[in-house]
Enzyme design. Sequence first.
Site, mmCIF file in Angstrom:
data_model
loop_
_atom_site.group_PDB
_atom_site.id
_atom_site.type_symbol
_atom_site.label_atom_id
_atom_site.label_comp_id
_atom_site.label_asym_id
_atom_site.label_seq_id
_atom_site.Cartn_x
_atom_site.Cartn_y
_atom_site.Cartn_z
ATOM 1 N N SER A 1 40.892 46.503 36.795
ATOM 2 C CA SER A 1 41.809 46.635 37.961
ATOM 3 C C SER A 1 41.224 45.757 39.042
ATOM 4 O O SER A 1 40.366 45.634 39.278
ATOM 5 C CB SER A 1 42.121 47.934 38.247
ATOM 6 O OG SER A 1 40.902 48.536 38.815
ATOM 7 N N ASP A 2 42.164 45.223 39.700
ATOM 8 C CA ASP A 2 42.024 44.532 41.032
ATOM 9 C C ASP A 2 41.635 45.869 41.848
ATOM 10 O O ASP A 2 41.716 46.923 41.395
ATOM 11 C CB ASP A 2 43.142 43.892 41.443
ATOM 12 C CG ASP A 2 42.418 42.719 42.504
ATOM 13 O OD1 ASP A 2 41.362 42.836 43.147
ATOM 14 O OD2 ASP A 2 43.165 41.583 42.804
ATOM 15 N N TRP A 3 40.844 45.456 42.749
ATOM 16 C CA TRP A 3 40.035 46.604 43.587
ATOM 17 C C TRP A 3 41.053 47.383 44.342
ATOM 18 O O TRP A 3 41.554 46.943 45.306
ATOM 19 C CB TRP A 3 39.063 45.867 44.477
ATOM 20 C CG TRP A 3 37.695 45.624 43.940
ATOM 21 C CD1 TRP A 3 36.395 45.859 44.683
ATOM 22 C CD2 TRP A 3 37.271 45.026 42.760
ATOM 23 N NE1 TRP A 3 35.250 45.553 43.808
ATOM 24 C CE2 TRP A 3 35.775 44.907 42.575
ATOM 25 C CE3 TRP A 3 37.957 44.503 41.672
ATOM 26 C CZ2 TRP A 3 35.148 44.600 41.533
ATOM 27 C CZ3 TRP A 3 37.140 44.014 40.721
ATOM 28 C CH2 TRP A 3 35.839 44.024 40.539
ATOM 29 N N GLY A 4 41.289 48.570 43.852
ATOM 30 C CA GLY A 4 42.252 49.371 44.521
ATOM 31 C C GLY A 4 43.682 49.378 43.791
ATOM 32 O O GLY A 4 44.585 49.787 44.563
ATOM 33 N N ALA A 5 43.768 48.587 42.500
ATOM 34 C CA ALA A 5 45.010 48.673 41.990
ATOM 35 C C ALA A 5 45.317 49.552 40.928
ATOM 36 O O ALA A 5 46.676 49.547 40.655
ATOM 37 C CB ALA A 5 45.204 47.143 41.355
#
Length: 791
Positions: free
Chosen positions: A274-278
């Site tokens: 995941s993108d950071w915080g997605a």
Amino acid sequence: MHVRSLYWLLICLSTLHFVSSCKLITQHDWLTGGKCIAWDEASEKARSFVSQLTISEKIGLVTGSYGPAPFLPCVGTLAPVERLNYTGLCMSDGPNGVNRADGVSVFASGITVAATWDRRLMYEQGLFLGEEFRMKGVHTQSGSMGPHARGGRNWEGFGPDPYLSGLAMNESVTGIEATGVQTSSKHYIGNEQETQRNPSTKDDETVIEAISANIDDRTLHELYLWPFANAVRAGTASVMCAYSRLNQTYSCANSEILTTILKDELAFPGYVVSDWGATHSTVDFAEGGLDMEMPGNVTASGIPCYFGDKLLEAVQANKVSEERLEDMARRVMTPYFRLNQDKDFPMTDPATGPTLLITQLGHGSPVAGMYTEVPAIDVRADHARGIRKLGAASTVLLKNVNGTLPLTSETSFALFGNSLPDPTIGSAFVPPRAEDVPEGYETGTLDIGGGSGSMRHTNLVSPLEAIRTKVKALGGRVQLLLDNNEIAAGRFSTIYPTPQVCLLFLKAYASEGADRPDLNLQWNATMAVESTAALCPNTIVVTHGPGVVLMPWADNENVTAILAAHYPGEEIGNSITDVLWGIVEPSGRLPYSIPKDEADAGPPILALPENTTDPGAWTEDFVEGQMIDYRYFDANQGKEPLYEFGYGLSYTEFDMAPSLNVQLTVGSLDQHVNKSMGIAPGGMADLWTSVAVVTVNVTNSGDRAGSAVPQLYVSLPQDTTPPGTPVKVLRGFNKLYLHKGETKQAMFELLRRDLSYWDVQGKEWVIPRGPITLSSGFSSKDLRTNTIIAI
Ligand SMILES: *[C@@H]1O[C@H](CO)[C@@H](O)[C@H](O)[C@H]1NC(C)=O
Ligand SMILES: *[C@@H]1O[C@H](CO)[C@@H](O)[C@H](O)[C@H]1NC(C)=O
Ligand SMILES: *[C@@H]1O[C@H](CO)[C@@H](O)[C@H](O)[C@H]1NC(C)=O
Ligand SMILES: *[C@@H]1O[C@H](CO)[C@@H](O)[C@H](O)[C@H]1NC(C)=O
Ligand SMILES: *[C@@H]1O[C@H](CO)[C@@H](O)[C@H](O)[C@H]1NC(C)=O
Ligand SMILES: *[C@@H]1O[C@H](CO)[C@@H](O)[C@H](O)[C@H]1NC(C)=O
Ligand SMILES: *[C@@H]1O[C@H](CO)[C@@H](O)[C@H](O)[C@H]1NC(C)=O
Ligand SMILES: *[C@@H]1O[C@H](CO)[C@@H](O)[C@H](O)[C@H]1NC(C)=O
Ligand SMILES: *[C@@H]1O[C@H](CO)[C@@H](O)[C@H](O)[C@H]1NC(C)=O
Ligand SMILES: *[C@@H]1O[C@H](CO)[C@@H](O)[C@H](O)[C@H]1NC(C)=O
């Protein structure tokens, strides 16, 4: 408005290994690694490794920073499993170098790399990047592709054409992974703007969801997915799912794109991170196909963790199956074994933690105080030479009246504009964030954009430094005016005598986190050009921009030359000096079209008012289908770009022979893919079969050496394909260095996929019946010859 293009980034995560070319290639002997092994063998090793883990250790492989502290201090970290000699994983941004680190090189941005149209340079940059990641002990690199004209991150990617981007993805992934470093290709998929890329929460706690890109199946395949297929085929270790939604479902929970398309159709054997915080929940994301949550269990990040303990509970409650967890963990470990990261991977540089924290938080913060400052390992080697070379080779010469360039015996120069000197704000542009200051900083050259793709500079050679040194050596003089407002106002009383040449350096900033407010160069640039031209009948404009910048002044009679230098990295000054004085020829070509005005720059960024209360309001149908950039101009008779895709002048001239020769390399060309050839990373194996070789001769008809970039465009028949087929699409290019008078043959290899369209009913790639036109020339509008093949 912004041109939609593809948002691909190649991320460097710090894993080491590679795919098909099982050979470790590096520049330096002391940089050794294992040989790459086959996916199957790697997957078997991963299976065996995972079978020895406890359930909580498995959770630690799929959740950042979950397990026994302390962790490696990377942007993304997986915990070690010491009893199995697994040291964990260190991941770092970004596409232009090891981000937030010291002792590293600042490489050219993706759009600059694309502008070279040179596969060898694309590969070499990948190799150099990989070497720096490896030497820093970073296992995985995150990198990207490029989107909407105004999208804040376009500069990180390779532009709006899927074929050019696909080749660039292949070369970068192959180059980086040849050093045993994992790549993470991003952002999957349809992440075309920064505005509302993440959900937001109103005062009354209503969550307004992130923007949804609603993309039809054919457009998805032929435009947005295309380069990801190249990345998967090249062996990318991981794919990073985007913050945004696709067809109303968050990308990181979207089983259609993650499981059906990426893992099944493209046979992707690695992991989705995941993108950071997605990640926004546990079961939907794990079951949707997300294999690793980042940053995971890092309280200090302020980002909630949905894997970790929550995933453990979900597995124990049978809401996520143990098989799925097993699959996630195995996928995470497969590239690690494939790239032999279990053997001799360097330790993470001890300066990583302090440099990261001080860059993010500043000196004296309590968190940064956890680490002692230590000198960083300097991993730059001789990479500056390569950066200088690529920077010059990527420079696009858009206008050159009567041979203004290269410079010869001129001695009196004005150096004007705020993109000349060192930045007054220091060596790193991570802050100010684009949200706060969309135009960036006022004074200082711009060799790289902002956000997580940005870099700290260990060294930077500004244009001011390089040009002044050059002019001094030539016995000339320079007069400076760096304040754009002074220039715009025409306050030139300090300038005497009137210089023979006025070099005006202008810029447009772009950064992750915000889209560009418009497509103009910033800081009063338009007025600055007009005032300079009024003073100086020999005005040369150099632009540092993230992609498309409008040039309403392009036809000004006194603007004698225009050079688009993009964001070329730390040798920005030396590269442009080499080009200005003709030590290197500007052999870049535009990897996008420059429109005359914003109306022709593609669909606009969606920006809803602040008071929007409907949680699902941020949704955008990609109604233009494939008609972006040159496909848009081709489809709209009467619309002309200012400078078209593929365009760029040279210091010499080229001719193309009238005959385009086609040699079919297969006996008969079936409309349908031969399914019995099987499937491999990248999709159906037959899609990658070479079906034709096209050749044409190119001659240097000018009076000095130079590089031609002959291009091949394919026009599928309109009457045997569904509506929405572009008039033509790029399907080949060569970069040929030719001496004066020399002729060389350009060769374009066509793969089955290059002649196919995506049939949405049959859900397969099909070669249409009827005549297919092949055209070759020196840009998307300068076509010199064509021929027809019939299937
Ligand atoms: C974070 O990791 C620690 C150590 O493994 C664990 O005790 C804690 O419960 C984890 N938190 C979450 C939210 O997963
Ligand atoms: C871990 O490494 C040590 C030292 O190289 C070696 O003796 C041991 O067998 C290894 N353990 C495993 C499980 O591979
Ligand atoms: C991918 O890049 C590698 C390395 O340059 C090259 O050998 C290979 O032919 C490329 N593959 C494709 C499909 O372009
Ligand atoms: C998205 O929706 C469009 C329109 O219904 C459809 O054509 C396409 O297949 C969908 N794509 C995905 C990945 O679900
Ligand atoms: C370019 O050269 C031609 C021929 O020498 C001349 O007529 C023309 O004025 C020149 N143009 C400019 C802009 O200097
Ligand atoms: C542009 O320059 C002019 C002349 O110095 C100045 O009046 C104006 O405020 C500047 N505009 C901006 C946007 O900085
Ligand atoms: C171009 O330069 C000439 C000579 O200096 C000047 O007379 C003319 O006004 C300039 N044109 C523009 C558009 O600034
Ligand atoms: C939102 O604000 C705009 C003015 O900025 C106003 O025209 C519109 O009616 C408002 N909409 C709602 C739903 O309040
Ligand atoms: C399809 O591929 C299989 C396996 O490579 C091969 O044996 C067969 O001849 C191919 N069929 C055609 C029609 O080319
Ligand atoms: C193309 O150029 C090559 C190399 O100069 C030459 O051998 C060949 O005959 C040329 N072919 C054609 C069709 O002109």
